[in-house]
Every structure is written in structure tokens, then in C-alpha cells.
Design a protein around this motif. Structure first.
Motif, PDB file in Angstrom:
ATOM      1  N   ALA A  46       2.401 -17.053  -8.274  1.00  0.00           N
ATOM      2  CA  ALA A  46       1.429 -18.122  -8.514  1.00  0.00           C
ATOM      3  C   ALA A  46       0.479 -18.270  -7.332  1.00  0.00           C
ATOM      4  CB  ALA A  46       2.156 -19.435  -8.780  1.00  0.00           C
ATOM      5  N   ALA A  47       1.002 -18.092  -6.111  1.00  0.00           N
ATOM      6  CA  ALA A  47       0.153 -18.205  -4.920  1.00  0.00           C
ATOM      7  C   ALA A  47      -0.947 -17.150  -4.933  1.00  0.00           C
ATOM      8  CB  ALA A  47       1.009 -18.064  -3.659  1.00  0.00           C
ATOM      9  N   GLY A  48      -0.587 -15.913  -5.254  1.00  0.00           N
ATOM     10  CA  GLY A  48      -1.599 -14.854  -5.312  1.00  0.00           C
ATOM     11  C   GLY A  48      -2.639 -15.108  -6.382  1.00  0.00           C
ATOM     12  N   LEU A  49      -2.188 -15.553  -7.564  1.00  0.00           N
ATOM     13  CA  LEU A  49      -3.120 -15.854  -8.651  1.00  0.00           C
ATOM     14  C   LEU A  49      -4.087 -16.972  -8.261  1.00  0.00           C
ATOM     15  CD1 LEU A  49      -0.671 -15.759 -11.713  1.00  0.00           C
ATOM     16  CD2 LEU A  49      -2.384 -14.037 -11.122  1.00  0.00           C
ATOM     17  N   MET A  50      -3.564 -18.007  -7.605  1.00  0.00           N
ATOM     18  CA  MET A  50      -4.409 -19.143  -7.244  1.00  0.00           C
ATOM     19  C   MET A  50      -5.356 -18.811  -6.096  1.00  0.00           C
ATOM     20  SD  MET A  50      -1.778 -22.361  -7.752  1.00  0.00           S
ATOM     21  CE  MET A  50      -3.052 -23.595  -7.462  1.00  0.00           C
ATOM     22  N   LEU A  51      -4.923 -17.971  -5.169  1.00  0.00           N
ATOM     23  CA  LEU A  51      -5.832 -17.539  -4.105  1.00  0.00           C
ATOM     24  C   LEU A  51      -6.991 -16.721  -4.674  1.00  0.00           C
ATOM     25  CD1 LEU A  51      -3.445 -16.546  -1.164  1.00  0.00           C
ATOM     26  CD2 LEU A  51      -5.089 -18.437  -1.209  1.00  0.00           C
ATOM     27  N   ALA A  52      -6.677 -15.847  -5.622  1.00  0.00           N
ATOM     28  CA  ALA A  52      -7.735 -15.040  -6.240  1.00  0.00           C
ATOM     29  C   ALA A  52      -8.686 -15.924  -7.040  1.00  0.00           C
ATOM     30  CB  ALA A  52      -7.119 -13.965  -7.137  1.00  0.00           C
ATOM     31  N   ALA A  53      -8.135 -16.906  -7.749  1.00  0.00           N
ATOM     32  CA  ALA A  53      -8.991 -17.829  -8.502  1.00  0.00           C
ATOM     33  C   ALA A  53      -9.884 -18.625  -7.556  1.00  0.00           C
ATOM     34  CB  ALA A  53      -8.121 -18.767  -9.339  1.00  0.00           C
ATOM     35  N   ARG A 222      13.825 -17.785  -0.598  1.00  0.00           N
ATOM     36  CA  ARG A 222      14.765 -16.760  -1.040  1.00  0.00           C
ATOM     37  C   ARG A 222      14.187 -15.357  -0.965  1.00  0.00           C
ATOM     38  NH1 ARG A 222      15.468 -21.217  -4.283  1.00  0.00           N
ATOM     39  NH2 ARG A 222      17.571 -22.100  -4.283  1.00  0.00           N
ATOM     40  N   LEU A 223      13.008 -15.209  -0.362  1.00  0.00           N
ATOM     41  CA  LEU A 223      12.404 -13.889  -0.172  1.00  0.00           C
ATOM     42  C   LEU A 223      12.083 -13.717   1.299  1.00  0.00           C
ATOM     43  CD1 LEU A 223       9.818 -13.712  -3.128  1.00  0.00           C
ATOM     44  CD2 LEU A 223      12.083 -12.659  -3.044  1.00  0.00           C
ATOM     45  N   SER A 224      12.136 -12.488   1.774  1.00  0.00           N
ATOM     46  CA  SER A 224      11.738 -12.204   3.153  1.00  0.00           C
ATOM     47  C   SER A 224      10.232 -12.367   3.284  1.00  0.00           C
ATOM     48  CB  SER A 224      12.145 -10.786   3.534  1.00  0.00           C
ATOM     49  OG  SER A 224      11.389  -9.843   2.776  1.00  0.00           O
ATOM     50  N   ALA A 225       9.766 -12.512   4.521  1.00  0.00           N
ATOM     51  CA  ALA A 225       8.324 -12.660   4.749  1.00  0.00           C
ATOM     52  C   ALA A 225       7.565 -11.458   4.217  1.00  0.00           C
ATOM     53  CB  ALA A 225       8.060 -12.852   6.238  1.00  0.00           C
ATOM     54  N   ALA A 226       8.132 -10.255   4.415  1.00  0.00           N
ATOM     55  CA  ALA A 226       7.478  -9.037   3.923  1.00  0.00           C
ATOM     56  C   ALA A 226       7.396  -9.038   2.400  1.00  0.00           C
ATOM     57  CB  ALA A 226       8.235  -7.805   4.417  1.00  0.00           C
ATOM     58  N   ALA A 227       8.461  -9.489   1.747  1.00  0.00           N
ATOM     59  CA  ALA A 227       8.463  -9.523   0.281  1.00  0.00           C
ATOM     60  C   ALA A 227       7.449 -10.533  -0.236  1.00  0.00           C
ATOM     61  CB  ALA A 227       9.861  -9.862  -0.230  1.00  0.00           C
ATOM     62  N   VAL A 228       7.388 -11.702   0.406  1.00  0.00           N
ATOM     63  CA  VAL A 228       6.405 -12.708   0.004  1.00  0.00           C
ATOM     64  C   VAL A 228       4.997 -12.158   0.133  1.00  0.00           C
ATOM     65  CG1 VAL A 228       5.380 -14.949   0.583  1.00  0.00           C
ATOM     66  CG2 VAL A 228       7.866 -14.687   0.566  1.00  0.00           C
ATOM     67  N   GLY A 229       4.694 -11.544   1.287  1.00  0.00           N
ATOM     68  CA  GLY A 229       3.366 -10.975   1.504  1.00  0.00           C
ATOM     69  C   GLY A 229       3.023  -9.923   0.473  1.00  0.00           C
ATOM     70  N   THR A 230       3.992  -9.073   0.148  1.00  0.00           N
ATOM     71  CA  THR A 230       3.754  -8.004  -0.828  1.00  0.00           C
ATOM     72  C   THR A 230       3.456  -8.571  -2.209  1.00  0.00           C
ATOM     73  OG1 THR A 230       5.208  -6.482   0.378  1.00  0.00           O
ATOM     74  CG2 THR A 230       4.755  -5.962  -1.929  1.00  0.00           C
ATOM     75  N   VAL A 231       4.273  -9.528  -2.648  1.00  0.00           N
ATOM     76  CA  VAL A 231       4.076 -10.121  -3.979  1.00  0.00           C
ATOM     77  C   VAL A 231       2.747 -10.852  -4.062  1.00  0.00           C
ATOM     78  CG1 VAL A 231       4.964 -11.805  -5.627  1.00  0.00           C
ATOM     79  CG2 VAL A 231       6.541 -10.299  -4.435  1.00  0.00           C
ATOM     80  N   VAL A 232       2.408 -11.604  -3.005  1.00  0.00           N
ATOM     81  CA  VAL A 232       1.155 -12.358  -3.003  1.00  0.00           C
ATOM     82  C   VAL A 232      -0.047 -11.420  -3.085  1.00  0.00           C
ATOM     83  CG1 VAL A 232      -0.356 -13.841  -1.616  1.00  0.00           C
ATOM     84  CG2 VAL A 232       2.067 -14.384  -1.813  1.00  0.00           C
ATOM     85  N   VAL A 233      -0.036 -10.361  -2.273  1.00  0.00           N
ATOM     86  CA  VAL A 233      -1.174  -9.435  -2.267  1.00  0.00           C
ATOM     87  C   VAL A 233      -1.291  -8.705  -3.602  1.00  0.00           C
ATOM     88  CG1 VAL A 233      -2.138  -7.358  -1.209  1.00  0.00           C
ATOM     89  CG2 VAL A 233      -1.175  -9.160   0.235  1.00  0.00           C
ATOM     90  N   LEU A 234      -0.165  -8.249  -4.155  1.00  0.00           N
ATOM     91  CA  LEU A 234      -0.213  -7.560  -5.446  1.00  0.00           C
ATOM     92  C   LEU A 234      -0.693  -8.498  -6.554  1.00  0.00           C
ATOM     93  CD1 LEU A 234       3.065  -5.414  -5.338  1.00  0.00           C
ATOM     94  CD2 LEU A 234       0.708  -4.600  -5.158  1.00  0.00           C
ATOM     95  N   SER A 235      -0.243  -9.748  -6.503  1.00  0.00           N
ATOM     96  CA  SER A 235      -0.691 -10.735  -7.480  1.00  0.00           C
ATOM     97  C   SER A 235      -2.183 -11.009  -7.342  1.00  0.00           C
ATOM     98  CB  SER A 235       0.115 -12.028  -7.290  1.00  0.00           C
ATOM     99  OG  SER A 235      -0.300 -13.024  -8.185  1.00  0.00           O
TER     100      SER A 235
END
Length: 248
Positions: A46-53, A222-235
């Protein structure tokens, strides 16, 4: 101005854009089980989607008047912080079966996306003021664009126990300002067109605050910082590619 398009046409077009927001929750019908980890994954998506919006809103508004966009962003920040403090001071009403912190997050994301919908409703009305062909194009673009925004809402609500059908209704509810604002924007296109950069900035400011104050802290539980960054950027990339496909 001469009304070349009927008011009913403008209302129905904006209503369609609102209804498509509810489609964003449908992919979660295929998730039979959402464990606690999905709270973090959903928040990061949701964070990645909202940043892109937000990027799209700022870019669109800056094409008209960048300073008004900045004014709108400051207004959006003040409003969302004031709402957050008000909820802290008065307690959060229940949202369906959600209580406490979960209800608070539900209210915040629905409220932020509702503020965003005011600007989109004005956009539909202003577009039809420029002619039916432009109005239809903008309506289709916003309608398709609303689907991932509905997904962003559902990704916060469904992992917390809200049924998918209710999440879909909340997503539609957040977009109801679109048909309500489209008619006055069409009737008074000159006045509303000048306001549009402020509205776009206001929505962007509130959404960016929501990302950093609510969604990313949830994602990091519940996610590592690297995982959060990856999901956000891909989103973000997925949403941005989606936007490029619409506009081209």
C-alpha cells in the motif's frame, strides 16, 4: 459557458470512477488465509501504491501551478496531523469489527483516500468542461487508476479481519466525492480549474504522511528493512508503469 454535455452524463461518468475503486479489493478474494505477516506485506504494498499515486498528483498539479501544489501539500499535512491528534485525544470509534489501533488505521486510510477523491471529482468535471472527448478520456483514466487505489485500501483493511466485500464498499465510499464534486466543477469550470492544483497537492501531502507515519512502521514490524524497501519499490514501479500505460 454553454453546456455541451448533460449533467447526468457527467454524474454517471464520475460515479463509474467511484465504483471501480471497489474492484481493487477483489484480488484478495483469492487469498484464502492472511496471517499476521500479511499486515506488514500489505502495508508495504500500500505504501508503494500511495507514493506512486502522490507522485502522479504532484506531477499533474505542477504542470498547472507548482506553488499552489505546495500550498495544497502544506494544507493536506496540517489536516491529516490535526485529524490524527483528534483521534488520539477522543478515542477511535469502531469500524465494523475493528477496534482500537486497527480501527484508527482504517479510518485514517479511508479518510486520506476520500480527500484524494475530491481532487479526482474536480478533475472529471473540469475535463468535461473541455468537451465530451476529453471528459471520456479522463474518466476512463481515473476509473482504471482507481483500481490500485482501492487495492491499497483493501491491503490495510483485509489483513486486519475486514471481509473483502466490506473492504470493497469502504473503497467505494472513499471515492463518493468524485460524483459529488464533478457536477459543480463542470458548471463552474474556470473557478474549479484554478483550485485543482491545490486539491491535488492536498491529497498528495496527506497520502505521503500516511505512508511514513502509518504504513511503513507497520511494514517494518514483521519484515526486514531490505524486504520493506524491495516491496515498496516494486509496488511503486508497478503503479507507475500502470499510470504510463494509461496515459500512453
Amino acid at each position: 459557458m454553454s453546456l455541451e454535455v448533460s449533467l447526468l452524463t457527467v454524474f454517471i461518468a464520475a460515479l463509474i470512477t467511484a465504483l471501480t475503486t471497489g474492484l481493487g479489493a477483489l484480488p484478495l478474494l483469492f487469498s484464502k488465509r492472511l496471517d499476521a505477516r500479511w499486515l506488514s506485506i500489505g502495508a508495504a504494498l500500500a505504501a508503494g501504491l500511495m507514493l506512486a499515486a502522490s507522485h502522479s498528483l504532484i506531477d499533474e498539479g505542477s504542470a498547472a501551478n507548482g506553488w499552489l501544489v505546495l500550498l495544497g501539500m502544506a494544507s493536506g499535512l496540517l489536516l491529516v496531523v490535526a485529524a490524527d491528534r483528534w483521534l488520539d485525544g477522543h478515542g477511535t470509534p469502531d469500524v465494523g469489527e475493528l477496534q482500537g489501533a486497527d480501527a484508527r488505521k482504517a479510518l485514517m486510510i479511508v479518510g486520506v483516500m476520500t480527500a484524494h477523491s475530491f481532487a479526482e471529482g474536480v478533475g472529471v468535471g473540469v475535463a468535461y468542461g473541455g468537451g465530451e472527448e476529453l471528459g471520456v478520456f479522463i474518466t476512463v483514466a481515473i476509473a482504471v487508476h482507481n483500481i490500485p487505489e482501492g487495492l491499497a485500501i483493501a491491503l490495510v483493511l483485509v489483513p486486519r479481519g475486514v471481509p473483502v466485500w466490506q473492504a470493497s464498499l469502504w473503497a467505494i465510499f472513499s471515492s463518493l466525492p468524485q460524483p459529488l464534486m464533478a457536477i459543480p466543477a463542470y458548471l463552474f469550470v474556470t473557478a474549479f480549474e484554478a483550485f485543482l492544483p491545490v486539491g491535488l497537492g492536498l491529497a498528495a501531502g496527506a497520502m505521503i504522511w500516511m505512508v511514513f507515519a502509518e504504513l511503513l512502521p507497520d511494514a517494518s514490524r514483521r519484515l526486514s528493512a531490505a524486504a520493506v524497501g524491495t516491496v515498496v519499490v516494486l509496488s511503486f514501479m508497478s503503479m507507475f508503469a500502470f499510470q504510463l500505460a494509461i496515459h500512453h
